[in-house]
Design an enzyme around this catalytic site. Structure first.
Site, PDB file in Angstrom:
ATOM      1  NE  ARG A   1       3.352  13.068 -11.911  1.00 47.30           N
ATOM      2  CZ  ARG A   1       5.256  13.063 -10.963  1.00 47.30           C
ATOM      3  NH1 ARG A   1       5.071  13.046 -10.112  1.00 47.30           N
ATOM      4  NH2 ARG A   1       5.623  11.543 -11.657  1.00 47.30           N
TER       5      ARG A   1
ATOM      6  CG  ASN B   1      17.247   1.417 -11.431  1.00 50.29           C
ATOM      7  OD1 ASN B   1      16.438   2.508 -12.553  1.00 50.29           O
ATOM      8  ND2 ASN B   1      17.470   1.516  -9.952  1.00 50.29           N
TER       9      ASN B   1
ATOM     10  CG  HIS C   1       1.578   2.216 -14.064  1.00 53.31           C
ATOM     11  ND1 HIS C   1       2.241   2.329 -12.936  1.00 53.31           N
ATOM     12  CD2 HIS C   1       0.876   1.127 -13.701  1.00 53.31           C
ATOM     13  CE1 HIS C   1       2.641   1.261 -12.614  1.00 53.31           C
ATOM     14  NE2 HIS C   1       1.663   0.822 -12.816  1.00 53.31           N
TER      15      HIS C   1
END
Ligand code: OAD
Length: 243
Positions: free
Chosen positions: A70, A212, A119
């Site tokens: 990632r 979205n 996060h």
């Protein structure tokens, strides 16, 4: 959709306090897979199976392989039009907070400044034993160890079941309580506490907007649900404001 776009644009034009929540859909157009869509698989694993403390305890090599992949993917990516439009919006709104669930760092690369990475960050490393913690943007291979005590390092991200960094939730809730407009962008609204922010904003008097690709559990409760790509919709909302 067009009428709604114009109304949201007018709202943003007059807003004094705006809070935006983003999720992995905002980075999809930069080529970063989202968490729960089909392209979110790495090998046969879902991100949720690896982004957790028990997975790391069981197989740190596997979890680091996933994170190293990632990190490399993100290092080779660039902010897209959605990230850039949000950075532009920050320039024209007197009080602005961008809360992101993403750990890729693309918002700050795009120029967003008042940013809460709830996060954590892919680019932070933290020791599993001592208090050592540092930013590291180099490409890693294998499992890195702590320069201070030699224990295993882990990515400085919040995993499933872990607490958010101290103060983060309070800062988000305080900003939401004062917001005129709350935008939720590119998140499936499946993971708490972020999934409840739209409802909280609505209860506290903000006009709520969802952008979205597809409907989410929040679509029915927001004032405006705009469905499509964030990289197309956001610049249409912010373009003329920033010109
Ligand atoms: P999800 O994968 O659950 O949702 C991504 C959403 O983005 C989906 O609803 C897609 O329809 C939407 N989407 C995809 N491409 C888009 C585009 N170009 N424009 C607009 N929307 C698009 O990811 P998150 O909601 O971010 O937490 O997941 C939230 C958290 O759950 C993550 O931060 C992570 C996770 O598992 C932890 O790791 C603790």
């Amino acid at each position: 959709m067009l009428a709604n776009l114009e109304m949201v644009k007018a709202l943003l034009d007059g807003a004094e306090r705006v809070v935006v929540l983003t999720g992995s859909g905002v980075s999809a157009e930069s080529g970063i897979p989202t968490f729960r869509e089909a392209d979110g698989l790495w090998r046969q694993f879902r991100a949720e199976e690896l982004a957790r403390p028990d997975a790391f305890a069981e197989d740190p090599e596997l979890v680091w392989e996933f994170y190293n992949w990632r990190r490399e993917l993100v290092a080779n990516s660039e902010p897209n039009d959605a990230h850039l439009a949000l950075a532009d919006l920050e320039c024209v709104v007197p009080e602005f907070l961008l809360i992101t669930q993403n750990v890729d760092g693309l918002h700050s690369l795009a120029g967003s400044r008042n940013l809460l990475e709830m996060h954590g960050s892919l680019w932070e490393l933290q020791c599993t034993m001592c208090s050592w913690r540092n930013e590291d943007r180099t490409m890693l291979s294998g499992v890195p160890t702590c320069p201070a005590c030699g224990a295993l390092l882990r990515p400085g991200v919040v995993w499933f079941g872990e607490a958010l960094p101290p103060g983060v939730l309070n800062q988000a809730i305080r900003a939401i309580a004062e917001a005129d407009v709350f935008l939720s962008v590119g998140t499936s609204a499946m993971v708490q506490p972020a999934a409840s922010f739209a409802q909280l904003a609505r209860e506290q008097g903000a006009v709520t907007v969802e952008i979205n690709l597809e409907p989410t559990p929040n679509s029915g409760l927001v004032d405006f649900a705009l469905h499509g790509k964030a990289g197309t919709i956001l610049p249409r909302l912010t373009g003329a404001l920033c010109a």
